[in-house]
Design a protein around this motif. Structure first.
Motif, PDB file in Angstrom:
ATOM      1  N   ASN A  47      23.840  33.605  34.860  1.00  0.00           N
ATOM      2  CA  ASN A  47      25.028  34.443  35.031  1.00  0.00           C
ATOM      3  C   ASN A  47      25.927  34.009  36.194  1.00  0.00           C
ATOM      4  O   ASN A  47      26.314  34.811  37.044  1.00  0.00           O
ATOM      5  CB  ASN A  47      24.625  35.914  35.205  1.00  0.00           C
ATOM      6  CG  ASN A  47      23.992  36.451  33.942  1.00  0.00           C
ATOM      7  OD1 ASN A  47      24.432  36.126  32.832  1.00  0.00           O
ATOM      8  ND2 ASN A  47      22.939  37.243  34.087  1.00  0.00           N
ATOM      9  N   THR A  48      26.171  32.728  36.251  1.00  0.00           N
ATOM     10  CA  THR A  48      27.089  32.227  37.279  1.00  0.00           C
ATOM     11  C   THR A  48      28.517  32.658  36.936  1.00  0.00           C
ATOM     12  O   THR A  48      29.011  32.381  35.832  1.00  0.00           O
ATOM     13  CB  THR A  48      27.028  30.697  37.340  1.00  0.00           C
ATOM     14  OG1 THR A  48      25.690  30.311  37.635  1.00  0.00           O
ATOM     15  CG2 THR A  48      27.959  30.138  38.403  1.00  0.00           C
ATOM     16  N   PRO A  49      29.203  33.361  37.858  1.00  0.00           N
ATOM     17  CA  PRO A  49      30.573  33.829  37.563  1.00  0.00           C
ATOM     18  C   PRO A  49      31.607  32.740  37.855  1.00  0.00           C
ATOM     19  O   PRO A  49      31.524  32.075  38.883  1.00  0.00           O
ATOM     20  CB  PRO A  49      30.744  35.002  38.524  1.00  0.00           C
ATOM     21  CG  PRO A  49      29.841  34.684  39.671  1.00  0.00           C
ATOM     22  CD  PRO A  49      28.712  33.831  39.155  1.00  0.00           C
ATOM     23  N   VAL A  50      32.533  32.540  36.952  1.00  0.00           N
ATOM     24  CA  VAL A  50      33.588  31.552  37.192  1.00  0.00           C
ATOM     25  C   VAL A  50      34.962  32.141  36.890  1.00  0.00           C
ATOM     26  O   VAL A  50      35.115  32.998  36.030  1.00  0.00           O
ATOM     27  CB  VAL A  50      33.383  30.268  36.335  1.00  0.00           C
ATOM     28  CG1 VAL A  50      32.139  29.516  36.743  1.00  0.00           C
ATOM     29  CG2 VAL A  50      33.372  30.561  34.840  1.00  0.00           C
ATOM     30  N   PHE A  90      42.705  33.545  36.468  1.00  0.00           N
ATOM     31  CA  PHE A  90      42.331  33.987  35.122  1.00  0.00           C
ATOM     32  C   PHE A  90      40.854  34.361  35.079  1.00  0.00           C
ATOM     33  O   PHE A  90      39.997  33.659  35.608  1.00  0.00           O
ATOM     34  CB  PHE A  90      42.575  32.872  34.093  1.00  0.00           C
ATOM     35  CG  PHE A  90      44.028  32.601  33.839  1.00  0.00           C
ATOM     36  CD1 PHE A  90      44.800  31.911  34.775  1.00  0.00           C
ATOM     37  CD2 PHE A  90      44.634  33.039  32.672  1.00  0.00           C
ATOM     38  CE1 PHE A  90      46.146  31.659  34.539  1.00  0.00           C
ATOM     39  CE2 PHE A  90      45.974  32.808  32.431  1.00  0.00           C
ATOM     40  CZ  PHE A  90      46.741  32.115  33.364  1.00  0.00           C
ATOM     41  N   GLY A  91      40.597  35.511  34.448  1.00  0.00           N
ATOM     42  CA  GLY A  91      39.240  35.968  34.188  1.00  0.00           C
ATOM     43  C   GLY A  91      39.274  36.758  32.892  1.00  0.00           C
ATOM     44  O   GLY A  91      40.173  36.547  32.060  1.00  0.00           O
ATOM     45  N   VAL A  92      38.339  37.703  32.721  1.00  0.00           N
ATOM     46  CA  VAL A  92      38.352  38.503  31.503  1.00  0.00           C
ATOM     47  C   VAL A  92      38.675  39.953  31.828  1.00  0.00           C
ATOM     48  O   VAL A  92      38.458  40.428  32.955  1.00  0.00           O
ATOM     49  CB  VAL A  92      37.006  38.407  30.752  1.00  0.00           C
ATOM     50  CG1 VAL A  92      36.832  37.022  30.176  1.00  0.00           C
ATOM     51  CG2 VAL A  92      35.842  38.786  31.633  1.00  0.00           C
ATOM     52  N   SER A  93      39.183  40.654  30.825  1.00  0.00           N
ATOM     53  CA  SER A  93      39.531  42.052  30.970  1.00  0.00           C
ATOM     54  C   SER A  93      38.286  42.860  31.346  1.00  0.00           C
ATOM     55  O   SER A  93      37.204  42.616  30.820  1.00  0.00           O
ATOM     56  CB  SER A  93      40.102  42.570  29.640  1.00  0.00           C
ATOM     57  OG  SER A  93      40.007  43.965  29.583  1.00  0.00           O
ATOM     58  N   PRO A  94      38.433  43.815  32.259  1.00  0.00           N
ATOM     59  CA  PRO A  94      37.278  44.658  32.614  1.00  0.00           C
ATOM     60  C   PRO A  94      36.775  45.464  31.416  1.00  0.00           C
ATOM     61  O   PRO A  94      35.642  45.917  31.397  1.00  0.00           O
ATOM     62  CB  PRO A  94      37.816  45.582  33.696  1.00  0.00           C
ATOM     63  CG  PRO A  94      39.110  44.999  34.124  1.00  0.00           C
ATOM     64  CD  PRO A  94      39.633  44.158  33.006  1.00  0.00           C
ATOM     65  N   LYS A 137      45.257  37.983  35.905  1.00  0.00           N
ATOM     66  CA  LYS A 137      45.561  39.139  36.750  1.00  0.00           C
ATOM     67  C   LYS A 137      44.634  39.072  37.962  1.00  0.00           C
ATOM     68  O   LYS A 137      43.494  39.553  37.928  1.00  0.00           O
ATOM     69  CB  LYS A 137      45.333  40.439  35.956  1.00  0.00           C
ATOM     70  CG  LYS A 137      45.823  41.695  36.654  1.00  0.00           C
ATOM     71  CD  LYS A 137      47.325  41.821  36.606  1.00  0.00           C
ATOM     72  CE  LYS A 137      47.787  43.137  37.219  1.00  0.00           C
ATOM     73  NZ  LYS A 137      49.255  43.188  37.316  1.00  0.00           N
ATOM     74  N   ASN A 138      45.144  38.435  39.013  1.00  0.00           N
ATOM     75  CA  ASN A 138      44.329  38.275  40.218  1.00  0.00           C
ATOM     76  C   ASN A 138      43.987  39.644  40.783  1.00  0.00           C
ATOM     77  O   ASN A 138      44.850  40.501  40.948  1.00  0.00           O
ATOM     78  CB  ASN A 138      45.116  37.446  41.250  1.00  0.00           C
ATOM     79  CG  ASN A 138      44.191  36.800  42.257  1.00  0.00           C
ATOM     80  OD1 ASN A 138      43.041  37.201  42.392  1.00  0.00           O
ATOM     81  ND2 ASN A 138      44.694  35.795  42.946  1.00  0.00           N
ATOM     82  N   GLY A 139      42.739  39.910  41.062  1.00  0.00           N
ATOM     83  CA  GLY A 139      42.297  41.186  41.601  1.00  0.00           C
ATOM     84  C   GLY A 139      41.931  42.191  40.540  1.00  0.00           C
ATOM     85  O   GLY A 139      41.354  43.235  40.852  1.00  0.00           O
ATOM     86  N   TYR A 140      42.302  41.922  39.308  1.00  0.00           N
ATOM     87  CA  TYR A 140      42.027  42.870  38.224  1.00  0.00           C
ATOM     88  C   TYR A 140      40.943  42.331  37.299  1.00  0.00           C
ATOM     89  O   TYR A 140      40.007  43.043  36.927  1.00  0.00           O
ATOM     90  CB  TYR A 140      43.321  43.100  37.440  1.00  0.00           C
ATOM     91  CG  TYR A 140      43.153  43.940  36.180  1.00  0.00           C
ATOM     92  CD1 TYR A 140      43.014  45.325  36.269  1.00  0.00           C
ATOM     93  CD2 TYR A 140      43.175  43.336  34.925  1.00  0.00           C
ATOM     94  CE1 TYR A 140      42.866  46.068  35.106  1.00  0.00           C
ATOM     95  CE2 TYR A 140      43.040  44.081  33.772  1.00  0.00           C
ATOM     96  CZ  TYR A 140      42.889  45.455  33.857  1.00  0.00           C
ATOM     97  OH  TYR A 140      42.736  46.186  32.724  1.00  0.00           O
ATOM     98  N   VAL A 141      41.069  41.062  36.958  1.00  0.00           N
ATOM     99  CA  VAL A 141      40.147  40.488  35.962  1.00  0.00           C
ATOM    100  C   VAL A 141      38.758  40.283  36.562  1.00  0.00           C
ATOM    101  O   VAL A 141      38.575  40.231  37.785  1.00  0.00           O
ATOM    102  CB  VAL A 141      40.658  39.124  35.441  1.00  0.00           C
ATOM    103  CG1 VAL A 141      41.916  39.308  34.647  1.00  0.00           C
ATOM    104  CG2 VAL A 141      40.850  38.140  36.592  1.00  0.00           C
ATOM    105  N   GLU A 142      37.786  40.173  35.666  1.00  0.00           N
ATOM    106  CA  GLU A 142      36.421  39.909  36.086  1.00  0.00           C
ATOM    107  C   GLU A 142      36.050  38.474  35.681  1.00  0.00           C
ATOM    108  O   GLU A 142      36.652  37.913  34.766  1.00  0.00           O
ATOM    109  CB  GLU A 142      35.474  40.913  35.415  1.00  0.00           C
ATOM    110  CG  GLU A 142      35.712  42.325  35.954  1.00  0.00           C
ATOM    111  CD  GLU A 142      34.699  43.327  35.436  1.00  0.00           C
ATOM    112  OE1 GLU A 142      33.952  42.957  34.489  1.00  0.00           O
ATOM    113  OE2 GLU A 142      34.663  44.442  35.964  1.00  0.00           O
ATOM    114  N   PRO A 143      35.073  37.923  36.368  1.00  0.00           N
ATOM    115  CA  PRO A 143      34.751  36.516  36.059  1.00  0.00           C
ATOM    116  C   PRO A 143      34.047  36.359  34.707  1.00  0.00           C
ATOM    117  O   PRO A 143      33.390  37.282  34.234  1.00  0.00           O
ATOM    118  CB  PRO A 143      33.806  36.092  37.194  1.00  0.00           C
ATOM    119  CG  PRO A 143      33.249  37.363  37.719  1.00  0.00           C
ATOM    120  CD  PRO A 143      34.260  38.439  37.479  1.00  0.00           C
TER     121      PRO A 143
END
Lengths: 453, 1031
Positions: free
Chosen positions: A281-284, A297-301, A310-316
């Protein structure tokens, strides 16, 4: 004279011995019947089924034929091996059971060698009731997001599914109780698909069930949660020249080089790269520039399959296990995929050294020791010290002690590659002190991290 | 020697008794009793005494006495003995023969470079091999025939395949260069066959001696030490082989034919597992790896298997056949002499599709123009066609023919039901079906035109001026196509390669020689000369893939759809001008002095270091000519020699020493890799010649009229200013420079050659030649930046084998701190030493920069635990026995090495790679003796070894003693009596010969001498039948 004669006779005898030694004799195995192996001697099947009868035949002198016969099913397959007369042969006979087939029959396998010796075995053919459920070949995630358009008070979910059955499909049923959807769609044959658009008139979370039935009453149930929500706000995106993948567990400020791992642009808004996950479960995250303070860029919560900026909003995005991963992202369609990578064959994993400029051991000097091998055997690390107030750019590269393997990079450190010639990575830094340098030969990548204690 | 005397005496007595017993039947005859002596009055043992024109004869006893019963009173009695002039006298009842030495036969002419000298006047280390004595059947190259024939010359083949290259190391090969080969005074151009540029290649070719028909050679002289070889200067660092071809004689034309056919059989194929064993062992390996659920074969499948499965070696090999035919005509008048010869050598190798075919032709012509001018030409042409098969030990889709045949899965047939090549169904599309590799087309045609001519002028009686011009032109064309029926070809949709290379050497020299004997005491020979040589070469090649069809092979390469085919070309040249001189002086044929000097100027060096000076000096003292030894009858020769000389070496420089090279795909620019041109080497104006300095002391001896004779040489050779290519410690693109290293190499050794005539009688002769060489090559000095490994001496022998000592295998329940990854069945490497640490825990170094080690385990296996295991320098020797009984002749030739250590590579690769059984890769039957929980007494490592993280070839585990004695030739011949052919045939001989009959050795690998590891071309034994005629 007598001695001489004896020597002559001995020489001739020796010659004959040599001749017989070279020509030799083969064991006589003519009277041994061929060996016959049938992998399945009892086959349960059904009309329309594809059946494989396979095995190995073997002998000493050479085989002439293999015959598979079953009069009731009109099978009379002959492998004519008389051209090459092999001493071993693996047969694979695939047949489709006739729709009109009667069961509890026998298939006779006969192997014959070039001397006419035979061996036979019987394969029993019996009926197999259908107990297999349909299989989903293109599924849907456990959670899907649907954007709700307030202007028309509507959200549309396009359902795309593919499935198959080993015999005969019957129907697909879609149930969404909260919006009173319960539709059945007839399907037939061994494969089918479901392409439906379902409208939601209000936001919310709606459990959905899709059930696939075959003709024998076996069923497969797929469940998902349709999340209908107001469109998530995303920062503007661009068709960036490149992207970088970074380990969200690490701090970018700790690194002098190599924290941002380069991803190649593959097409409009599409990028591909490689990343090593050191643990489960390494977060990237994905960033378009070497900073964590801009687009990220990450994924929607709410929807783990939705890639967004969405910097600060998305999850890895989580890399599930230790190992190398290939990563592909499409910023425009908000999708991504990850897949596991094997270590390429022939990857070097012998001794490796590091050299460069800006270090206390002297410009381009070779450290006394080689790097330490760590991790999976293709990763190396070594501590060196950067000179204070170094006026030039810090540069480094890696080499095997025999200089057969030399790893270099472009000046920005985006591409690492093995080559005897070429440039090296070069960058400015004001940092002085110990650094830990790592290198991975499997998917070449180097990092330089501050050692603060 | 006592034995020889006893045997001669017995033979003499036996024959005497035989003759006496028949005397009573010849009442009208007389009995002749006599003695044969030399000029000092000593009786000659074993002299042949015959009644001329009859078979009636005997040999002298230990005192030189003989008895001939039943002799007609008016016949001639003829007495002969080797080294003496035959004498004839009318028969009488009491006779005495005083034989005079035949100085001509004793004092044979020896070619020494830019001239000849008498054997008596040789003061350097020179040996001579007469090719008449070499067994020629089933040997393409004279190099192969020379194995073991001269002490101090060790010849090894890179492969047992037809026409494979030879490594000729004279006196240990300290220079790293091959010997200079000079044919009729003109050096041969040394070339290399171009590489295919693909994954596959055949064996390295012998480009040195293969172009020469052995049947054309008269003699071979080998200049072993620098006092003799320095006359060839910088080309002679590897020694010099001087080849003199046969020439016409002033006589009626003589036609010679020799022909032979040989059948070759594979010898010593490693014992790889048959199908049943393979299935059983694969299942076991799955169990041992804890992957029993992945087994590929059920017990029922194994039980029902009949036979051995596909024998892949059998599928790709055959009985080799060698056919050879040579025809020559020589003759001439008093003024004109000629020799024409042609030869055909056709070799179908033991690997299918592996052929070699050589056609040679030669014209040697000599013409006298009056009494003072002579001219001649030597012309030879050779064309060699090779059809190669891929060789080597690459893995997976690069697997070559023999490697595949040894390792391909034995439970599939050659062809599947559709007639396609069967695949390894356990791991498809990786390993090539061995038979499919026979479809690879790999053809090489090499042509060599060698032209030389001379003009010799005698302006005054004792002065000869000779100008020689020569050219050697070689061109090679190599074509290859890898079809889509192989995995490699399939991946690339077919791959074609065409490579060619051309090379030419032009040489001209003028040599003046003054030879005169003053006052019957002073023999003086002075030679002075000049030589210019230019060598040039060029080549080009293309490798392309992605073809629409296999049908065109490499013959329509333009149909390639590859975007960027690999195209290459090259060209280069170098020149050398030389001055050379030699003075040879002999006083009373007793004290001999030879001085040589060669000055070479090469375009490979900057102007400051262009000229190299290579002197040589040697002296000899013929003790047996001294008055106080002259009358010692048993001593026929005793010559003490001492020599000093220098030769040079330009390393491996080729032409200019600053080389620009095009590197492809190695530069990162603007986000991608691009092709570019880079300077890859820095020129070094300070670079100078390597120098090799020899000191040689030798003794030539002969006893009992040379019934026992020999040569012993003790030498030391030092190599300095070694030219090496140094990798600069820089990221710069220019990262290589040639420089003269401070490293110094030294070789010391002894060469011994003995010739004995064990039995010499009218009907039976037996002679033996023994050669033995012992040498030790050492690195005696190092570059200042060299840091020895902890286990390494600053001064060390070459061929040292370093590694870990081992103590068997890790057993169940055992664990070792220094072997953290080794579980039961892995090799138990010994943790012998540790690093010496200072008070800060840092490793300490000695004055040479080497880490200091101390005895005692430290719980870590690392370099400090390695020790000197063995030294693999060979001690080559040979024993040649020649027999003659009436018209029968026989030869038994053995050679070998008294020392040798070699990795049992086949076993090592099989054991270390035993896990590959799970992929369907076959292995040596030895793997059945591996350790496992089921077989805890197994002595070979189990599956755990591959996970130990230590490569076992860095240990003593798989090294074995590899001394050997090879019974190389056993032949039997019969020379037919001339009367059978009514005078139309001068001589006719038929023979049968067995080659490479047996090898006595403790080594269990493929062969202690050639071939190694899985994939090596198998050695062969041959049986040959031949005929020689002279008309």
């Amino acid at each position: 004279m007598i001695k001489t004669s004896l020597k002559l006779i001995s020489s001739i005898y020796l010659l004959l011995l040599i001749v017989s030694f070279f020509t030799g004799c083969e064991d006589d195995k003519d009277d041994i019947a061929p060996g016959l192996y049938v992998e399945e001697t009892e086959i349960e099947t059904f009309p329309g089924d594809t059946v494989l009868v396979n095995g190995t035949v073997s002998n000493y002198v050479g085989l002439s034929s293999i015959t598979l016969s079953c009069e009731e099913w009109e099978i009379n397959k002959i492998y004519d091996l008389s051209a090459h007369k092999p001493v071993v042969f693996n047969y694979y006979y695939q047949m489709i059971v006739p729709q009109t087939a009667t069961f509890d029959q026998e298939l006779l396998v006969t192997v014959r060698d070039k001397n006419g010796l035979e061996t036979q075995k019987v394969v029993a053919l019996s009926f197999l009731p259908d107990t297999e459920s349909p299989v989903v070949t293109q599924g849907i995630p456990s959670q899907v997001s649907v954007d709700f358009d307030t202007s028309v008070e509507s959200g549309l979910w396009t359902l795309n599914m593919k499935f198959s059955d080993d015999r005969e499909l019957k129907q697909a049923r879609v149930q969404i109780p909260d919006v009173a959807v319960d539709e059945s769609y007839p399907v037939s044959g061994r494969s089918g698909s479901l392409n439906q658009t379902i409208e939601f008139t209000s936001p919310g979370s709606f459990p959905a069930t899709i059930t696939i039935d075959d003709a024998s009453g076996n069923e497969t149930v797929v469940q998902t949660e349709v999340v209908v929500m107001l469109t998530e706000e995303e920062d503007p995106i661009q068709d960036y020249a490149q992207m970088y993948v970074v380990n969200a567990d690490e701090n970018a400020d700790d690194y002098l080089n190599g924290y941002y791992r380069y991803m190649d642009r593959q097409g409009e808004y599409q990028y591909q790269g490689v990343f090593y996950s050191p643990s489960e479960n390494t977060p990237v995250y994905f960033v378009p520039a070497k900073t964590m303070d801009s687009d990220l860029f990450g994924v929607s919560p709410y929807v783990s399959s939705k890639l967004m900026n969405k910097n600060g909003y998305v999850e890895p995005v989580l890399l599930p296990a230790e190992g190398y991963y290939g990563i592909w992202i499409d910023l425009n369609t908000h999708t991504y995929s990850i897949w596991s990578l094997e270590v390429p064959a022939g990857t070097y994993n012998g001794e490796l050294g590091v050299s460069g400029t800006g270090f206390t051991i002297g410009d381009w000097a070779l450290p006394a020791e080689n790097m330490n091998k760590v991790g999976n055997g293709y990763q190396y690390e070594y501590e060196m010290e950067l000179v204070a107030d170094y006026s030039g750019k810090v540069q480094y590269y890696f080499y095997s002690p025999d200089w057969v393997h030399i790893y270099r990079a472009d000046v920005d450190g985006n591409w690492w590659y093995e080559s005897a010639t070429g440039g090296v990575v070069a960058f400015d830094t004001e940092y002085a002190g110990k650094v830990k340098i790592t290198f991975d030969t499997a998917y070449p990548w180097a990092t330089m991290k501050k050692v603060t204690q | 020697m006592k034995n020889i005397e006893r045997i001669s005496k017995r033979v003499g007595l036996f024959l005497s008794l035989l003759l006496v017993s028949s005397f009573s039947m010849m009442a009208q005859s007389i009995q002749v009793q006599g003695v044969v002596k030399d000029k000092s009055g000593e009786g000659i043992i074993g002299a042949t005494v015959v009644v001329k024109g009859t078979a009636n004869g005997t040999v002298t006893d230990i005192n030189g006495n003989f008895i001939l019963p039943s002799v007609q009173p008016d016949v001639l009695i003829s007495v002969s003995f080797i080294g003496y002039i035959t004498q004839e006298k009318n028969a009488s009842s009491s006779m005495e023969f005083i034989l005079a030495e035949d100085t001509k036969s004793l004092d044979e002419v020896v070619v020494v470079g830019y001239g000849t000298t008498s054997k008596t006047n040789i003061s350097g280390a020179v040996s001579t091999v007469k090719t008449d004595e070499l067994p020629k059947a089933a040997a393409a190259s004279v190099g192969t025939m020379l194995r073991g024939r001269s002490s101090g010359m060790n010849i090894t083949a890179s492969s047992a395949s037809p026409g494979a290259s030879l490594n000729i190391a004279i006196r240990g090969g300290l220079s790293g260069q091959q010997p200079l080969i000079v044919i009729d005074g003109v050096p041969q151009l040394q070339t290399k066959t171009p590489s295919s540029g693909t994954a596959y290649s055949g064996a390295d070719k012998d480009n040195a001696l293969m172009n020469l028909n052995p049947d054309d050679i008269e003699t071979i002289n080998i200049l072993k030490d620098a006092s003799a070889a320095s006359i060839y200067g910088s080309d002679a660092s590897g020694g010099v082989i001087l080849i003199t071809t046969k020439r016409g004689k002033s006589a009626v034309p003589e036609i010679s034919y020799s022909g032979s056919t040989a059948f070759q059989y594979i010898k010593d194929v490693p014992d790889f597992m048959n199908a049943r064993d393979f299935m059983i062992e694969q299942n076991k390996v799955f169990d041992e790896l804890g992957r029993g659920n992945e087994k590929k074969f059920t017990q029922e499948q194994i039980d029902s298997f009949v036979g051995n499965g596909t024998d892949w070696m059998k599928e790709v090999t055959r009985t080799g056949i060698v056919n050879e035919h040579n025809l020559s005509v020589n003759g001439g008048s008093e003024k004109t002499r000629y020799l024409f010869s042609t030869g055909l050598y056709d070799h179908k190798g033991v690997a299918k599709n592996n052929d070699m075919n050589r056609i040679t032709g030669r014209i040697n012509l000599d013409q006298d123009f009056g009494n003072n001018i002579k001219a001649g030409i030597n012309t030879s042409f050779a064309q060699i066609k090779y059809h190669d098969v891929p060789l080597g030990d690459s893995r997976q889709d690069n697997s070559a023919l023999i490697y595949s045949a040894m390792t391909f899965i034995p439970v599939v047939p050659v062809y599947d039901e559709n007639g396609n090549y069967s695949d390894n169904y356990i791991r498809p599309n990786i390993y090539p079906n061995p038979v499919s590799l026979l479809e690879i087309t790999d053809e090489t045609i090499s042509r060599d035109l060698f032209l030389s001519g001379y003009l010799e002028f005698k302006p005054i009686k004792d002065l000869t001026v000779r100008a020689t011009g020569g050219t050697d032109m070689k061109d090679t064309q190599m074509d290859q196509y890898i079809p889509t029926t192989t995995p490699k070809g399939k991946n690339m949709n077919g791959q074609a390669s065409k490579q060619n290379s051309k090379a030419q050497m032009n040489l001209i020299n003028v040599v003046a020689t003054y030879k005169k004997t003053f006052a019957d005491k002073h023999d003086l020979s002075v030679m002075s000369g000049w030589e210019y040589k230019k060598t040039s070469w060029s080549g080009m090649g293309i490798v392309a893939s992605n073809f629409p069809t296999d049908g065109s092979l490499m013959n329509n390469i333009g149909t390639s759809e590859q975007e960027n085919p690999d195209i290459s070309s090259s060209k280069g040249s170098n020149e050398m001008a030389s001055y050379m001189g030699r003075i040879n002086y002999s006083l009373l044929q007793r004290y001999i002095l030879t001085l040589n000097l060669r000055v070479d100027g090469s375009s490979n060096f900057s102007q400051n270091h262009q000229w190299g000076y290579f002197p040589g000096a040697s002296v000899a003292w013929r003790l047996n000519e001294e008055s106080w030894l002259k009358n010692v009858g048993w001593l026929s020769n005793m010559k003490l020699r001492a020599g000093y000389g220098q030769t040079g070496n330009a390393g491996n420089l080729t032409g200019i020493n600053t080389i620009f090279a095009v590197s492809r795909g190695t530069y990162a620019m603007d986000g991608g890799l691009v092709n570019g041109i880079g300077l890859s080497k820095i020129g070094n104006p300070n670079l100078k010649w390597e120098k090799l300095t020899d000191i040689n002391v030798g003794l030539d001896f002969g006893f009992w009229r040379d019934r026992l004779s020999g040569t012993i040489d003790i030498y030391q050779r030092t190599r300095e200013d070694v030219i090496v290519s140094k990798q600069l410690m820089s990221y710069q693109e220019i990262n290589t420079i040639d420089y003269n290293s401070a490293t110094q190499y030294q070789s010391q050794g002894i060469d011994l050659g003995i010739h004995s005539v064990n039995i010499l009688s009218k009907d039976f002769e037996w002679s033996t030649d023994i050669n033995l060489s012992y040498y030790r090559n050492r690195t005696t000095k190092r570059d200042p930046d060299f840091i020895p490994e902890p286990y390494q001496d600053y001064v060390e022998d070459w061929n040292n084998i370093y590694g870990y000592r081992t103590s068997g295998l890790v057993q169940d329940g055992e664990s070792y701190t220094h072997l953290p990854s080794s579980t039961a069945g892995a090799i138990l490497y010994d943790d012998l030493n540790s690093y010496k640490l200072d008070e800060n825990g840092e490793r300490m170094r000695d004055s040479e920069g080497r880490y200091i080690r101390v005895e005692g385990a430290d719980g870590t296996l690392d370099a400090v635990d390695m020790v000197l295991l063995h030294n693999s320098t060979p001690i080559p020797f040979s024993v040649n026995n020649t027999f003659r009984w009436k018209n029968w002749d026989a030869n038994i030739y053995l050679y070998g090495s008294l020392r040798g250590w070699k990795l049992n590579d086949v076993q090592y690769q099989s054991i270390y790679g035993v896990q590959d059984l799970t992929y369907g890769v076959n292995a040596l039957s030895d793997v059945k003796n591996r350790w496992s929980y089921e077989n805890p007494t197994g002595t070979l490592p189990g599956v755990a070894e591959a996970n130990s993280g230590i490569n076992p070839n860095s240990s003593d585990f798989f090294y074995e003693k590899a001394w050997y004695l090879r019974l190389d030739n056993v032949s039997l011949g019969y020379t037919f009596p001339n009367k059978l052919f009514g005078g139309y045939v001068k001589s006719a001989r038929a023979y049968v010969a067995a080659r490479n009959v047996y090898v006595f050795t403790p080594y269990n690998g493929m062969d202690p001498e050639t071939g190694n590891g899985i994939g090596a071309y198998p050695n062969q034994s041959s049986i040959a039948f031949g005929l020689n005629f002279k008309f």
